[in-house]
Design a protein around this motif. Structure first.
Motif, PDB file in Angstrom:
ATOM      1  N   LEU A 203       0.853  -1.186   0.000  1.00 17.17           N
ATOM      2  CA  LEU A 203       0.000   0.000   0.000  1.00 17.17           C
ATOM      3  C   LEU A 203       0.890   1.237   0.000  1.00 17.17           C
ATOM      4  O   LEU A 203       1.730   1.409   0.887  1.00 17.17           O
ATOM      5  CB  LEU A 203      -0.905   0.009   1.233  1.00 17.17           C
ATOM      6  N   VAL A 204       0.725   2.086  -0.985  1.00 22.30           N
ATOM      7  CA  VAL A 204       1.431   3.366  -1.042  1.00 22.30           C
ATOM      8  C   VAL A 204       0.426   4.447  -0.645  1.00 22.30           C
ATOM      9  O   VAL A 204      -0.563   4.683  -1.347  1.00 22.30           O
ATOM     10  CB  VAL A 204       2.006   3.642  -2.442  1.00 22.30           C
ATOM     11  N   ALA A 205       0.648   5.043   0.505  1.00 20.65           N
ATOM     12  CA  ALA A 205      -0.259   6.061   1.035  1.00 20.65           C
ATOM     13  C   ALA A 205       0.551   7.162   1.692  1.00 20.65           C
ATOM     14  O   ALA A 205       1.524   6.892   2.391  1.00 20.65           O
ATOM     15  CB  ALA A 205      -1.227   5.446   2.037  1.00 20.65           C
ATOM     16  N   GLY A 206       0.118   8.416   1.502  1.00 21.27           N
ATOM     17  CA  GLY A 206       0.867   9.540   2.045  1.00 21.27           C
ATOM     18  C   GLY A 206       2.024   9.906   1.154  1.00 21.27           C
ATOM     19  O   GLY A 206       2.405   9.169   0.235  1.00 21.27           O
ATOM     20  N   THR A 207       2.586  11.131   1.477  1.00 26.14           N
ATOM     21  CA  THR A 207       3.657  11.652   0.644  1.00 26.14           C
ATOM     22  C   THR A 207       4.731  12.262   1.525  1.00 26.14           C
ATOM     23  O   THR A 207       4.421  13.064   2.424  1.00 26.14           O
ATOM     24  CB  THR A 207       3.123  12.728  -0.317  1.00 26.14           C
ATOM     25  N   VAL A 208       5.975  11.879   1.285  1.00 21.76           N
ATOM     26  CA  VAL A 208       7.099  12.453   2.010  1.00 21.76           C
ATOM     27  C   VAL A 208       7.630  13.659   1.252  1.00 21.76           C
ATOM     28  O   VAL A 208       7.775  13.629   0.027  1.00 21.76           O
ATOM     29  CB  VAL A 208       8.216  11.414   2.196  1.00 21.76           C
ATOM     30  N   HIS A 209       7.927  14.738   2.006  1.00 20.14           N
ATOM     31  CA  HIS A 209       8.529  15.939   1.416  1.00 20.14           C
ATOM     32  C   HIS A 209       9.801  16.244   2.200  1.00 20.14           C
ATOM     33  O   HIS A 209       9.764  16.444   3.414  1.00 20.14           O
ATOM     34  CB  HIS A 209       7.576  17.123   1.496  1.00 20.14           C
ATOM     35  N   SER A 210      10.907  16.285   1.508  1.00 20.92           N
ATOM     36  CA  SER A 210      12.183  16.547   2.173  1.00 20.92           C
ATOM     37  C   SER A 210      13.069  17.498   1.389  1.00 20.92           C
ATOM     38  O   SER A 210      14.134  17.869   1.868  1.00 20.92           O
ATOM     39  CB  SER A 210      12.938  15.233   2.405  1.00 20.92           C
ATOM     40  N   GLN A 211      12.637  17.908   0.194  1.00 19.67           N
ATOM     41  CA  GLN A 211      13.451  18.758  -0.660  1.00 19.67           C
ATOM     42  C   GLN A 211      12.854  20.160  -0.748  1.00 19.67           C
ATOM     43  O   GLN A 211      11.648  20.354  -0.583  1.00 19.67           O
ATOM     44  CB  GLN A 211      13.541  18.159  -2.070  1.00 19.67           C
ATOM     45  N   PRO A 212      13.676  21.191  -0.982  1.00 25.66           N
ATOM     46  CA  PRO A 212      13.146  22.544  -1.143  1.00 25.66           C
ATOM     47  C   PRO A 212      12.075  22.596  -2.234  1.00 25.66           C
ATOM     48  O   PRO A 212      12.148  21.885  -3.233  1.00 25.66           O
ATOM     49  CB  PRO A 212      14.377  23.359  -1.528  1.00 25.66           C
ATOM     50  N   VAL A 213      11.105  23.451  -2.006  1.00 27.10           N
ATOM     51  CA  VAL A 213      10.041  23.651  -2.995  1.00 27.10           C
ATOM     52  C   VAL A 213      10.402  24.897  -3.800  1.00 27.10           C
ATOM     53  O   VAL A 213      10.335  26.017  -3.285  1.00 27.10           O
ATOM     54  CB  VAL A 213       8.674  23.812  -2.314  1.00 27.10           C
ATOM     55  N   THR A 214      10.778  24.700  -5.049  1.00 26.11           N
ATOM     56  CA  THR A 214      11.259  25.808  -5.879  1.00 26.11           C
ATOM     57  C   THR A 214      10.337  26.113  -7.053  1.00 26.11           C
ATOM     58  O   THR A 214      10.589  27.057  -7.796  1.00 26.11           O
ATOM     59  CB  THR A 214      12.668  25.490  -6.412  1.00 26.11           C
ATOM     60  N   THR A 215       9.308  25.307  -7.241  1.00 22.44           N
ATOM     61  CA  THR A 215       8.284  25.578  -8.245  1.00 22.44           C
ATOM     62  C   THR A 215       6.918  25.362  -7.601  1.00 22.44           C
ATOM     63  O   THR A 215       6.812  24.744  -6.542  1.00 22.44           O
ATOM     64  CB  THR A 215       8.419  24.656  -9.468  1.00 22.44           C
ATOM     65  N   ASN A 216       5.900  25.860  -8.239  1.00 21.17           N
ATOM     66  CA  ASN A 216       4.558  25.710  -7.675  1.00 21.17           C
ATOM     67  C   ASN A 216       4.229  24.243  -7.447  1.00 21.17           C
ATOM     68  O   ASN A 216       4.483  23.392  -8.297  1.00 21.17           O
ATOM     69  CB  ASN A 216       3.521  26.314  -8.612  1.00 21.17           C
ATOM     70  N   GLU A 217       3.667  23.955  -6.268  1.00 24.03           N
ATOM     71  CA  GLU A 217       3.267  22.592  -5.953  1.00 24.03           C
ATOM     72  C   GLU A 217       1.883  22.598  -5.315  1.00 24.03           C
ATOM     73  O   GLU A 217       1.499  23.558  -4.631  1.00 24.03           O
ATOM     74  CB  GLU A 217       4.247  21.934  -4.969  1.00 24.03           C
ATOM     75  N   VAL A 218       1.160  21.509  -5.538  1.00 19.72           N
ATOM     76  CA  VAL A 218      -0.112  21.275  -4.869  1.00 19.72           C
ATOM     77  C   VAL A 218       0.012  19.990  -4.068  1.00 19.72           C
ATOM     78  O   VAL A 218       0.288  18.931  -4.636  1.00 19.72           O
ATOM     79  CB  VAL A 218      -1.273  21.176  -5.873  1.00 19.72           C
ATOM     80  N   TRP A 219      -0.157  20.092  -2.788  1.00 20.68           N
ATOM     81  CA  TRP A 219      -0.164  18.900  -1.948  1.00 20.68           C
ATOM     82  C   TRP A 219      -1.624  18.458  -1.834  1.00 20.68           C
ATOM     83  O   TRP A 219      -2.443  19.075  -1.142  1.00 20.68           O
ATOM     84  CB  TRP A 219       0.424  19.204  -0.574  1.00 20.68           C
ATOM     85  N   THR A 220      -1.915  17.378  -2.540  1.00 24.92           N
ATOM     86  CA  THR A 220      -3.304  16.979  -2.737  1.00 24.92           C
ATOM     87  C   THR A 220      -3.855  16.213  -1.547  1.00 24.92           C
ATOM     88  O   THR A 220      -3.111  15.610  -0.758  1.00 24.92           O
ATOM     89  CB  THR A 220      -3.428  16.107  -3.989  1.00 24.92           C
TER      90      THR A 220
END
Length: 665
Positions: free
Chosen positions: A111-128
Motif C-alpha cells: 500500500l502506497v499512502a501519504g507523501t514524504v517531502h524533504s526537498q526545497p520547494v522551488t516551483t509551484n506545488e499542490v499537496w493533494t
C-alpha cells in the motif's frame, strides 16, 4: 536360538537400507519450494523508500536459503523496486511486488499512502488530499527568485517530525495557500499527542492565506531556539509578509502561538484566529500591528493568555480590537507625534501592564487615548501581578481623552493628568473605578481638569488618598465614592486659587496643606458648598484677598455647615493659624453656617481663628468658632469698624475659645 519369521526379517532389511519398505528409493533432498515476500508493516509513502525482504522454505516447511532473488513491481508507477529489493513510493495506490529465486516466486501487496517531502520547494506545488498525509522531513525552504506558491488542498493532513517545519520566502518570494473549505486542513506532529514540530515561518513579499486550518503540537525548536508556531518575519529591504487567516486554530503548542516582527501584519479582513491550551503567550507583535489582529477567535487555558505588544511608542492612531485575549505591555508606551495619534481601547478589553510599564500620552507632541464606551462592558487596565504599575499619564500635549466604564487595578497613581503649568488638558471620566492604588487613585494637577460631562468615580483601597487635584480643577471633580482608602481626603495639590470656582461636597474632606491663597489679578472667588470639610496642616493659613483681590464664600446650612479645621486628631487648639480676610477681599466674601476649629495659632502678631482686615459688613453669621488658642475673631487695626461679630442677631458662637471672642478695635 529361535527361528526368525519372514516378516521380521523383511522389516530389519528395510531399516538397514533406509527404505520405506524393502524395495523403494530414499526421499528427495530438501529444496526451495516457497518464497514469502516481507514488505513494510504499514504503508509506504510517496517519495519514501523501504527495504523488502524474502524468506525461503523447503518442501517440509523448514527455512531454506533463497539464493539470488530478482524483484519486480507489477506497477512501477505506484512503487518501484530495484535489484536489492529497495522499494520506492511513486504514487498513491496498491501494487503487487514479486520476488523470484530460480523457478520459485512469491509476492505481496504494497500500500502506497501519504507523501514524504524533504526537498526545497522551488516551483509551484499542490499537496493533494489524495496524497495525504503529507510527511515533512527537515526544515523545507519554499521559494525561488521567480516566486513559488505551495497549495494545500481541503482535507489535507500534514505531519512534521521534531524540529521540522516550512519556511516561506527565505529562498525567494513564496506564498502558502491553504483553503480548508468545508474540510479542515490539519498540521500536526508525527507520533501524535506528546510530540512537537517547529512551525511555519513567513517573510515577504507576498500574502499567504490560511482558511479552515488547525495546527497543534507546534512551537518546537529551530536550530536550538524555541520558536512560535507561526512567525511573520521582517528582514529589512523586503516588503514584510502579510498573513490572511479565517477560522484558524493553534492549540496544544509548546511555545507562543504567533509572532509578528517589524512591519509584518495580518491581512485586512482576517477573522477567527483561535489560540488556546499552549505553553506560552498567545502572540507577540509590534504595538503598531495590534490593530490587524483578527477578532472572533477563542482563547484560554494557556500559560499566558495575553498578546504581548512590543515597542515604546506609536505615532499613528490605532485601535486595539476586541479579540478575547488580554493585551500586555512589557514596557512604557508613549502615544505622541506630529500626526496626533490616538490609542483606542474598546469596551470589554483588558490591558495588562508590567509593573515597570506605563502609558504616557502627549509627551512632547500631541496624542490622545480613548478607553471603553459609555454603557459598554467594563474595560480593565491592571498590573500583571501584585506589584503596582505606574499608571496612565496624560501630559501637557495630551488631546482631549476619555475613560468610560474603566477599571484600574493595582497601580501607582492610576490616572495622572497634568498641564505641567503650561496647558489645560482635559479628560472625560464616566463610571471609572480604581482599586488597590499605591499612593493615589487619580491626580488632576497643574492646569489639567476633568472634562464637562464627567461622572461617577469610585476610588477605594489606595495606600494613600483617593485623589490629588489642583485648584482650578476641583470644581470639575464629578460626584462619586471616595472612601475606603488609607486616608479618605481630596488632597489639594498647590496652594493658589486664581480663578473663580466652587468646591463641591464630595463626602470626604479637602486637605489643603500649609496654605491656601485665594487672590489674583482675576479677583477669584472660592465658594465652598454646604457640608464641605476643609482641613489645614499645622501652622497653615487660609488667606483671602491679602496681596491681590480675592474672595471666599463658605455658605453652609444648619444641618450641613462648612467646616474649616486642622489636619489633626485629636482636637488641638492653635494647631493652625486661621483664616485671613485681607484688605483686598472681595465684597462678596461671607461665612454663613460655617465652623472654624482648632485655629488661633500665634502668627507673630496675634493669634485668632479669623482675621478680618477691613469692615465688609456682617459677613460672618451663624458661624461657630471652636477651640481657638487665642481670639475668636480679630478685627484689623487702623480702620473704622461698625460691625460687631458678637452681636446676637448674627448668631455667631464662640466655644472653648482661649481668648476674647473678638479682638481689635
Amino acid at each position: 536360538m529361535g527361528v526368525r519369521s519372514p516378516i521380521r526379517l523383511a522389516a530389519l532389511a528395510a531399516t538397514l537400507c533406509g527404505c520405506a519398505d524393502g524395495g523403494t528409493e530414499p526421499p528427495d533432498p530438501p529444496r526451495l519450494t516457497t518464497i514469502v515476500v516481507q514488505l513494510p508493516q504499514s504503508s509506504l509513502a510517496v517519495n519514501d523508500t523501504a527495504q523488502a525482504t524474502v524468506v525461503g522454505f523447503d518442501q517440509s516447511g523448514a527455512s531454506f536459503p533463497t539464493g539470488a532473488v530478482t524483484w519486480r513491481s507489477e506497477n512501477p508507477l505506484i512503487a518501484a523496486v530495484n535489484d536489492a529489493g529497495l522499494l520506492a513510493g511513486r504514487a498513491v495506490g496498491t501494487v503487487r511486488i514479486v520476488a523470484t529465486a530460480g523457478d520459485v516466486s512469491g509476492s505481496g501487496n504494497l500500500l502506497v499512502a501519504g507523501t514524504v517531502h524533504s526537498q526545497p520547494v522551488t516551483t509551484n506545488e499542490v499537496w493533494t488530499r489524495a496524497g495525504s498525509p503529507h510527511l515533512v522531513r527537515g526544515r523545507i525552504a519554499v521559494g525561488s527568485p521567480a516566486g513559488v506558491v505551495l497549495t494545500l488542498e481541503a482535507g489535507d493532513t500534514i505531519k512534521f517530525s521534531w524540529e521540522d517545519g516550512l519556511d516561506f520566502g527565505e529562498a525567494g518570494p513564496a506564498r502558502l495557500v491553504a483553503d480548508g473549505g468545508t474540510s479542515r486542513i490539519t498540521l500536526l506532529p508525527v507520533g501524535g499527542v506528546g510530540m512537537t514540530w517547529a512551525g511555519l515561518t513567513f517573510q515577504g513579499p507576498g500574502q499567504s492565506d490560511l482558511r479552515n486550518l488547525e495546527m497543534w503540537g507546534c512551537g518546537g525548536r529551530i536550530y536550538q531556539t524555541q520558536r512560535p508556531c507561526v512567525v511573520l518575519k521582517d528582514v529589512g529591504g523586503v516588503t514584510p509578509a502579510t498573513l490572511f487567516v479565517d477560522n484558524v486554530t493553534i492549540r496544544d503548542a509548546l511555545t507562543a502561538g504567533v509572532a509578528l516582527e517589524g512591519g509584518a501584519r495580518f491581512a485586512g479582513g482576517s477573522h477567527g484566529l483561535s489560540i488556546y491550551a499552549i505553553q506560552g503567550t498567545v502572540a507577540t507583535m509590534p504595538v503598531a500591528a495590534a490593530g490587524s489582529f483578527p477578532s472572533g477567535g477563542r482563547f484560554g487555558g494557556s500559560t499566558d493568555n495575553t498578546i504581548h505588544l512590543i515597542g515604546d511608542s506609536i505615532s499613528d492612531s490605532i485601535t486595539l480590537p476586541r479579540v478575547g485575549a488580554a493585551w500586555y505591555l512589557a514596557r512604557t508606551l508613549v502615544v505622541a507625534g506630529p500626526a496626533a495619534p490616538v490609542l483606542i481601547i474598546p469596551d470589554s478589553s483588558r490591558l495588562v501592564m508590567d509593573h515597570n510599564s506605563s502609558l504616557i500620552i502627549g509627551r512632547g507632541a500631541p496624542g490622545g487615548i480613548q478607553v471603553g464606551a459609555p454603557g459598554g462592558s467594563p474595560t480593565f487596565i491592571e498590573s500583571q501581578d501584585q506589584y503596582a504599575f505606574p499608571g496612565v499619564r496624560l501630559l501637557s500635549y495630551a488631546l482631549p481623552s476619555s475613560f468610560s466604564r474603566t477599571v484600574f487595578r493595582t497601580c501607582g497613581g492610576c490616572l495622572y493628568v497634568t498641564g505641567e503649568g503650561r496647558a489645560t488638558p482635559e479628560v472625560l471620566v464616566d463610571s471609572v473605578v480604581t482599586e488597590h492604588a499605591d499612593g493615589s487613585g487619580i491626580s488632576i494637577v497643574a492646569g489639567a481638569r476633568f472634562a464637562s460631562g464627567s461622572r461617577l468615580i469610585q476610588i477605594s483601597g489606595t495606600t494613600g488618598v483617593p485623589m490629588y487635584v489642583s485648584p482650578g480643577a476641583i470644581h470639575t471633580i464629578p460626584a462619586g465614592t471616595y472612601t475606603g482608602n488609607q486616608y479618605d481626603a481630596i488632597v489639594v495639590f498647590g496652594s493658589e486659587v486664581k480663578e473663580t470656582e466652587t468646591w463641591p461636597n464630595l463626602g470626604v474632606p479637602y486637605s489643603v496643606g500649609e496654605a491656601l491663597v485665594i487672590e489674583g489679578s482675576q479677583n477669584p472667588v472660592l465658594t465652598l458648598e454646604a457640608g464641605v470639610l476643609l482641613r489645614v496642616r499645622q501652622t497653615g493659613t487660609i488667606r483671602v484677598g491679602a496681596l491681590a483681590p480675592g474672595g471666599l464664600r463658605a455658605i453652609g446650612t444648619s444641618a450641613a455647615p462648612v467646616r474649616l479645621t486642622g489636619e489633626v486628631i485629636p482636637p488641638s487648639p492653635g494647631f493652625w493659624r486661621g483664616v485671613y480676610i485681607g484688605a483686598q477681599a472681595d465684597a462678596s466674601t461671607v461665612l454663613d453656617y460655617a465652623t472654624i476649629e482648632d485655629a488661633g495659632g500665634f502668627d507673630g502678631v496675634i493669634g485668632a481663628a479669623l482675621h478680618i482686615e477691613q469692615d465688609l459688613g456682617e459677613m460672618v453669621r451663624n458661624t461657630v468658632v471652636r477651640r481657638s488658642a487665642d481670639c475668636g475673631i480679630a478685627r484689623g487695626s487702623g480702620t473704622t469698624w461698625t460691625t460687631d461679630f458678637t452681636a446676637a442677631h448674627l448668631a455667631n458662637q464662640f466655644v472653648n475659645v482661649a481668648g476674647p471672642a473678638q479682638c481689635g478695635p
